[in-house]
Motif scaffolding. Structure first.
Motif, PDB file in Angstrom:
ATOM      1  N   PRO A 587       8.862  16.452  12.365  1.00 18.02           N
ATOM      2  CA  PRO A 587       7.432  16.652  12.645  1.00 18.02           C
ATOM      3  C   PRO A 587       7.169  16.929  14.110  1.00 18.02           C
ATOM      4  CG  PRO A 587       7.916  14.318  12.333  1.00 18.02           C
ATOM      5  CD  PRO A 587       9.176  15.064  12.015  1.00 18.02           C
ATOM      6  N   THR A 588       6.125  17.701  14.359  1.00 15.64           N
ATOM      7  CA  THR A 588       5.678  17.973  15.731  1.00 15.64           C
ATOM      8  C   THR A 588       4.230  17.553  15.950  1.00 15.64           C
ATOM      9  OG1 THR A 588       4.965  20.222  15.157  1.00 15.64           O
ATOM     10  CG2 THR A 588       7.238  19.941  15.932  1.00 15.64           C
ATOM     11  N   ARG A 589       3.494  17.320  14.890  1.00 17.29           N
ATOM     12  CA  ARG A 589       2.111  16.879  15.014  1.00 17.29           C
ATOM     13  C   ARG A 589       1.757  16.073  13.773  1.00 17.29           C
ATOM     14  NH1 ARG A 589      -1.155  20.685  16.619  1.00 17.29           N
ATOM     15  NH2 ARG A 589       0.435  22.263  17.034  1.00 17.29           N
ATOM     16  N   GLY A 590       0.746  15.211  13.934  1.00 12.68           N
ATOM     17  CA  GLY A 590       0.267  14.456  12.783  1.00 12.68           C
ATOM     18  C   GLY A 590       0.417  12.958  12.988  1.00 12.68           C
ATOM     19  N   ARG A 591       0.081  12.221  11.933  1.00 15.90           N
ATOM     20  CA  ARG A 591       0.050  10.760  11.999  1.00 15.90           C
ATOM     21  C   ARG A 591       0.511  10.186  10.678  1.00 15.90           C
ATOM     22  NH1 ARG A 591      -5.528   8.152  10.997  1.00 15.90           N
ATOM     23  NH2 ARG A 591      -4.937   6.050  10.353  1.00 15.90           N
ATOM     24  N   VAL A 592       1.169   9.035  10.748  1.00 13.26           N
ATOM     25  CA  VAL A 592       1.595   8.306   9.555  1.00 13.26           C
ATOM     26  C   VAL A 592       1.140   6.861   9.700  1.00 13.26           C
ATOM     27  CG1 VAL A 592       3.521   7.526   8.139  1.00 13.26           C
ATOM     28  CG2 VAL A 592       3.620   9.754   9.233  1.00 13.26           C
ATOM     29  N   THR A 593       0.492   6.345   8.681  1.00 13.05           N
ATOM     30  CA  THR A 593       0.108   4.939   8.631  1.00 13.05           C
ATOM     31  C   THR A 593       0.671   4.344   7.348  1.00 13.05           C
ATOM     32  OG1 THR A 593      -1.939   5.325   9.855  1.00 13.05           O
ATOM     33  CG2 THR A 593      -1.806   3.296   8.572  1.00 13.05           C
ATOM     34  N   ARG A 594       1.303   3.179   7.466  1.00 17.02           N
ATOM     35  CA  ARG A 594       1.811   2.473   6.286  1.00 17.02           C
ATOM     36  C   ARG A 594       1.412   1.005   6.394  1.00 17.02           C
ATOM     37  NH1 ARG A 594       6.544   5.472   7.775  1.00 17.02           N
ATOM     38  NH2 ARG A 594       6.895   7.242   6.376  1.00 17.02           N
ATOM     39  N   LEU A 595       0.806   0.484   5.337  1.00 21.94           N
ATOM     40  CA  LEU A 595       0.446  -0.923   5.262  1.00 21.94           C
ATOM     41  C   LEU A 595       0.888  -1.443   3.906  1.00 21.94           C
ATOM     42  CD1 LEU A 595      -1.000  -3.439   6.371  1.00 21.94           C
ATOM     43  CD2 LEU A 595      -3.123  -2.543   5.384  1.00 21.94           C
ATOM     44  N   THR A 596       1.778  -2.427   3.905  1.00 23.95           N
ATOM     45  CA  THR A 596       2.283  -2.980   2.648  1.00 23.95           C
ATOM     46  C   THR A 596       2.140  -4.498   2.674  1.00 23.95           C
ATOM     47  OG1 THR A 596       4.555  -3.164   3.478  1.00 23.95           O
ATOM     48  CG2 THR A 596       3.943  -1.110   2.374  1.00 23.95           C
ATOM     49  N   ALA A 597       1.941  -5.063   1.513  1.00 24.34           N
ATOM     50  CA  ALA A 597       1.854  -6.520   1.362  1.00 24.34           C
ATOM     51  C   ALA A 597       2.584  -6.911   0.084  1.00 24.34           C
ATOM     52  CB  ALA A 597       0.401  -6.974   1.319  1.00 24.34           C
ATOM     53  N   GLU A 598       3.410  -7.939   0.187  1.00 23.10           N
ATOM     54  CA  GLU A 598       4.157  -8.451  -0.969  1.00 23.10           C
ATOM     55  C   GLU A 598       3.863  -9.942  -1.105  1.00 23.10           C
ATOM     56  OE1 GLU A 598       8.589  -7.640  -2.543  1.00 23.10           O
ATOM     57  OE2 GLU A 598       8.492  -8.791  -0.672  1.00 23.10           O
ATOM     58  N   TYR A 599       3.476 -10.353  -2.307  1.00 17.27           N
ATOM     59  CA  TYR A 599       3.073 -11.738  -2.556  1.00 17.27           C
ATOM     60  C   TYR A 599       3.937 -12.319  -3.665  1.00 17.27           C
ATOM     61  CZ  TYR A 599       0.168 -15.593  -4.337  1.00 17.27           C
ATOM     62  OH  TYR A 599      -0.283 -16.815  -4.782  1.00 17.27           O
ATOM     63  N   ALA A 600       4.632 -13.416  -3.336  1.00 15.57           N
ATOM     64  CA  ALA A 600       5.405 -14.155  -4.337  1.00 15.57           C
ATOM     65  C   ALA A 600       4.492 -15.215  -4.934  1.00 15.57           C
ATOM     66  CB  ALA A 600       6.633 -14.793  -3.701  1.00 15.57           C
ATOM     67  N   THR A 601       4.183 -15.083  -6.208  1.00 21.59           N
ATOM     68  CA  THR A 601       3.185 -15.932  -6.854  1.00 21.59           C
ATOM     69  C   THR A 601       3.745 -17.324  -7.153  1.00 21.59           C
ATOM     70  OG1 THR A 601       3.804 -15.316  -9.106  1.00 21.59           O
ATOM     71  CG2 THR A 601       2.297 -13.825  -7.928  1.00 21.59           C
ATOM     72  N   PRO A 602       2.870 -18.278  -7.441  1.00 17.28           N
ATOM     73  CA  PRO A 602       3.335 -19.631  -7.811  1.00 17.28           C
ATOM     74  C   PRO A 602       4.123 -19.673  -9.113  1.00 17.28           C
ATOM     75  CG  PRO A 602       1.016 -19.643  -7.147  1.00 17.28           C
ATOM     76  CD  PRO A 602       1.422 -18.210  -7.283  1.00 17.28           C
ATOM     77  N   LEU A 603       4.178 -18.553  -9.855  1.00 23.88           N
ATOM     78  CA  LEU A 603       4.965 -18.528 -11.085  1.00 23.88           C
ATOM     79  C   LEU A 603       6.456 -18.630 -10.804  1.00 23.88           C
ATOM     80  CD1 LEU A 603       3.052 -15.679 -12.991  1.00 23.88           C
ATOM     81  CD2 LEU A 603       2.819 -18.157 -13.288  1.00 23.88           C
ATOM     82  N   GLY A 604       6.873 -18.358  -9.576  1.00 25.74           N
ATOM     83  CA  GLY A 604       8.278 -18.450  -9.212  1.00 25.74           C
ATOM     84  C   GLY A 604       8.587 -19.769  -8.536  1.00 25.74           C
ATOM     85  N   ASP A 605       9.794 -19.849  -7.972  1.00 26.88           N
ATOM     86  CA  ASP A 605      10.229 -21.081  -7.319  1.00 26.88           C
ATOM     87  C   ASP A 605       9.544 -21.297  -5.976  1.00 26.88           C
ATOM     88  OD1 ASP A 605      11.973 -21.704  -9.371  1.00 26.88           O
ATOM     89  OD2 ASP A 605      13.625 -20.564  -8.482  1.00 26.88           O
ATOM     90  N   GLN A 606       9.141 -20.191  -5.317  1.00 35.42           N
ATOM     91  CA  GLN A 606       8.520 -20.300  -4.010  1.00 35.42           C
ATOM     92  C   GLN A 606       7.328 -19.359  -3.917  1.00 35.42           C
ATOM     93  OE1 GLN A 606      12.212 -19.487  -1.832  1.00 35.42           O
ATOM     94  NE2 GLN A 606      11.985 -21.470  -0.829  1.00 35.42           N
ATOM     95  N   GLU A 607       6.392 -19.725  -3.051  1.00 37.49           N
ATOM     96  CA  GLU A 607       5.192 -18.921  -2.850  1.00 37.49           C
ATOM     97  C   GLU A 607       5.140 -18.491  -1.382  1.00 37.49           C
ATOM     98  OE1 GLU A 607       0.330 -19.118  -3.573  1.00 37.49           O
ATOM     99  OE2 GLU A 607       1.563 -20.940  -3.676  1.00 37.49           O
TER     100      GLU A 607
END
Length: 768
Positions: A587-607
């Protein structure tokens, strides 16, 4: 061989007199005229009799005359099929005797290395020499000249061509061209005469041609080409026009070839003229009530230094803007008026929008395997709607980004008989999208890596992707199966799923004697919310086994004592992305934005929860330089009574984070002096890309300087800029056939005693 057009009996043969023209003889009857009762054709071997009859101006029942005989000879000779034609009469039977030209059975080219032989053979066909064509000896000289012309385009002025013609059975010939390519001529001198305000060195920096340099063996910029010289002359003209010299002119361009045909001398004589500023800059013509909007696109301002590029950009912007409103054939013409006494240029831009037009059809061609639907669903311009140049360009870019085609071209064509309709034709060129990769790689981080992958990006032409990947990195071993449907729904909702097994053994990096093995599966859906933005949601399951031994780091032994060797997590994830880059690879111009979220629910061993936010910006600086900025923040937190799992820690150091420091070694260490990573990470990178001398046009091979900053932090620590590690250095980026390669020489700027430095680093297959 005798062929009759009708079955009339032959009569007495008339005495004949030969009439010669162009080695073709005519024998005609002493009698002035007779009625043709029959026509015979003799001497045919390959040519059909019907072909001869179709060219004859004489038919059975016509009156034969000398004038018609000469017409018949000219007509048959003009076909190029015959070396000799004779017309005679036997009573009232007309006899046509021909000698056919031989056919070309084969064309061989020996001694060529500069060109592919098939390319040269196609060029020869253009002048009439090719397999299965009729042989015409007069075309041999043209064929030799065409071959030499091909070599002249590669600066091989000493190329010699010798031709041999071999007679073969059944009236055929074989043609052999023996080529002595010689050496390529190189530019020994490139001079510009008449420059006063700028040095010759400054001007020659604009040229693609040069007298050679370190990389000329690769770029071939020292080989003369008429097209390249014309381009360089235009660059020279633009250089002056963009700096105010409105009456600049090229007085003479002289190219001389030395008697040895190896050295070329180029001299360009110029007249700089005076420096001008902009005077009045006006718009005229049909502005369609958009006067303020169009004037806002003008880059030329009164009082500023005259700039030809500003005028070109202005006219293009006006035409493009009018194209967005349906005026496909809009014109904006610059009318300059030079006042040499005041040294100003008054500009009038005359606007002619033409007629507003509709798009009748959007046509797709060349997709021999990919279904029409896969291409058409990327279109943003619709049929039976107003022409919109912005949407047409966006359609092309979206199809190009699919990765299914090696080339995508788009053009507009007026509909015959109308003045307000056009067709938009998209022509694509398919490329293989199925890959079977078996190979090995090496990096300064993972040492020897064996890999195998089977992937089909365009399964059965449907646009779906299926992949099976195996990676045997010394540290990270992976086997995974994935499938992606980019159009799970007609609205562009994507669906992807993956089943994987990952095994991490960091002992080779001295990060501890333990093994983490993770097995999981997940599914994700993506939703487009604009042309450049997507949001995604997904869920998955992941089981983790942690193997520790007597010499494992204490933190892993404590973790196993508290939570056991095995654990599982039920995961929910969400993401947002924005990508406006002009290229995904370079690339020579432009923009990239990345936002990620991962949630381990109480259904597993850890939250717990982990989030990552990344921003990348690319800024073009002129036409040759690019500034790239990258920033990333990652944070992981335990929820409820659960700590953040240590096997999900992130690390920093090495290419991709902070160069100049050994990979994954920054941050705190345990009692055994082993880096433990952290639940939080802050990374910042700045790279300035510039062309390697002699390779200014090659974006796949560039050099760069960089400044990196980053570190990792524990969950109970605050991110502090004072704790960041910094480094700087230089490197080379190459889009190699096996993937993006980066080589860097990094210098740590504030390393401390516990830090492990590593100045030379390289990797294949990473991005920023």
């Amino acid at each position: 061989m005798t062929i009759r057009s009708t079955l009339f009996p032959a009569r007495l043969v008339y005495p004949v007199v030969a009439v010669c023209a162009l080695s073709v003889s005519v024998v005609h009857a002493q009698a002035n005229q007779f009625v043709v009762k029959d026509i015979e054709v003799e001497g045919l071997r390959r040519t059909e009799a019907g072909t001869v009859f179709s060219y004859l101006p004489i038919r059975v029942g016509d009156t034969f005359t000398d004038e018609k005989a000469l017409q018949a000879i000219r007509s048959l000779f003009a076909t190029g099929f015959f070396e000799d034609v004779k017309i005679s009469a036997k009573g009232d039977v007309l006899v046509v005797t021909v000698v056919e030209r031989p056919a070309i059975a084969s064309v061989e080219i020996n001694g060529t290395k500069e060109f592919d032989k098939d390319t040269l053979k196609e060029a020869l066909k253009g002048v009439g020499i090719g397999e299965s064509l009729i042989f015409d000896r007069s075309l041999l000289d043209k064929a030799e000249q065409e071959l030499k012309r091909q070599y002249l385009s590669r600066s091989k002025y000493g190329a010699q061509v010798q031709t041999r013609v071999d007679q073969l059975a059944r009236n055929r010939v074989g043609i052999t061209f023996n080529v002595d390519e010689g050496e390529s001529a190189s530019i020994k001198q490139l001079k510009i005469i008449g420059s006063k305000e700028f040095t010759e060195k400054q001007l020659l920096e604009e040229f693609e041609l040069s007298t050679g340099g370190l990389m000329s063996w690769y770029s071939k910029n020292d080989q003369y080409s008429r097209q390249k010289l014309s381009g360089d002359v235009e660059k020279l003209r633009s250089f002056y026009l963009n700096r105010g010299y409105a009456d600049f002119s090229i007085e003479n361009t002289q190219v001389q070839i030395a008697p040895n045909k190896q050295d070329i001398f180029i001299t360009i004589t110029i007249k700089e003229g005076q420096k001008f500023t902009f005077g009045d800059v006006e718009l005229s013509g049909q502005l369609l009530g958009r006067d303020a909007e169009l004037r806002g696109l003008m880059q030329a301002k009164k009082g500023e230094t005259f700039n030809g590029e500003a005028l070109t950009d202005t006219t293009k912007s006006i035409q493009d803007r009018l194209g967005n409103y349906g005026y496909a054939f809009a014109n904006a013409n610059v009318i300059p008026e030079l006042d040499r006494e005041k040294r100003v240029v008054n500009i009038n831009i005359a606007v002619d929008p033409g007629k507003r037009v509709y798009v009748r059809r959007m046509n797709v061609g060349g997709n021999t395997r990919t279904k029409d639907e896969v291409v058409r669903r990327e279109f943003r311009q619709f049929e039976s709607s107003w022409y919109d140049s912005r949407k047409i360009q966006l359609s092309k870019e979206r199809v190009d980004r699919l990765g299914y085609f090696s080339n995508v071209d788009i053009e507009t064509q007026p509909v015959p008989g109308t003045s307000d309709q056009i067709d938009v034709n998209m022509q694509v060129e398919e490329k293989p999208t199925g890959n079977l990769l078996l190979g090995a790689g090496i990096s300064s981080t993972d040492s020897l890596v064996l890999s195998a992958a089977i992937q089909q990006q365009n399964l059965f032409g449907t646009g779906k992707t299926v992949g099976l990947e195996l990676n045997t990195s010394k540290v990270n071993r992976t086997i995974s199966f994935s499938q992606t449907d980019p159009y799970f729904t007609i609205d562009g909702v994507s669906r992807s799923f993956e089943v994987y097994n990952r095994r991490t053994d960091p002992s080779s990096l001295n990060l501890g004697d333990y093994i983490i093995e993770t097995t999981g599966a997940g599914m994700r859906f993506g939703y487009p919310i604009s042309e450049f933005e997507r949001i995604s949601f997904g869920a998955g399951y992941e089981g983790t086994d942690l193997e520790v031994g007597q010499f494992s780091p204490a933190r892993f032994q404590r973790y196993v004592n508290d939570f056991g060797n095995s654990s599982y997590a039920v995961l929910l994830n969400a993401g947002y992305s924005y990508d406006s880059r002009d290229s995904a690879i370079a690339p020579t111009r432009g923009r990239v934005t990345r936002l990620t979220a991962e949630y381990a629910t109480p259904l597993g061993d850890q939250e717990f929860i982990r989030t990552t936010y990344q921003e990348q910006f690319y800024f073009p600086i002129g036409k040759l330089y690019t500034l790239a900025l990258n920033g990333e923040v990652t944070g992981g937190f335990g929820l409820g009574n659960s700590p953040y799992p240590i096997f999900r820690n992130v690390y920093a150091g090495g290419i991709g984070t902070v160069r100049g420091y050994r990979a994954s070694t920054l941050g705190d260490r345990d009692a055994d002096n082993v880096p433990i990573g952290g639940s939080k990470r802050l990374i910042g990178n700045a790279e300035f890309f510039f062309p390697i001398p002699g390779m200014t046009k090659d974006r796949t091979f560039r050099a760069f300087t960089f400044l990196d900053a980053g570190n990792v932090f524990q969950s109970n620590e605050k991110i502090s800029f004072g704790d960041l590690r910094y480094s700087t250095g230089v490197g080379i980026s190459w889009l190699s056939p096996v993937g993006p390669l980066k080589f860097s020489l990094g210098i740590p700027l504030n390393s401390e005693s516990q830090d492990e430095t590593q100045r030379v680093q390289f990797t294949i297959g990473t991005g920023f």
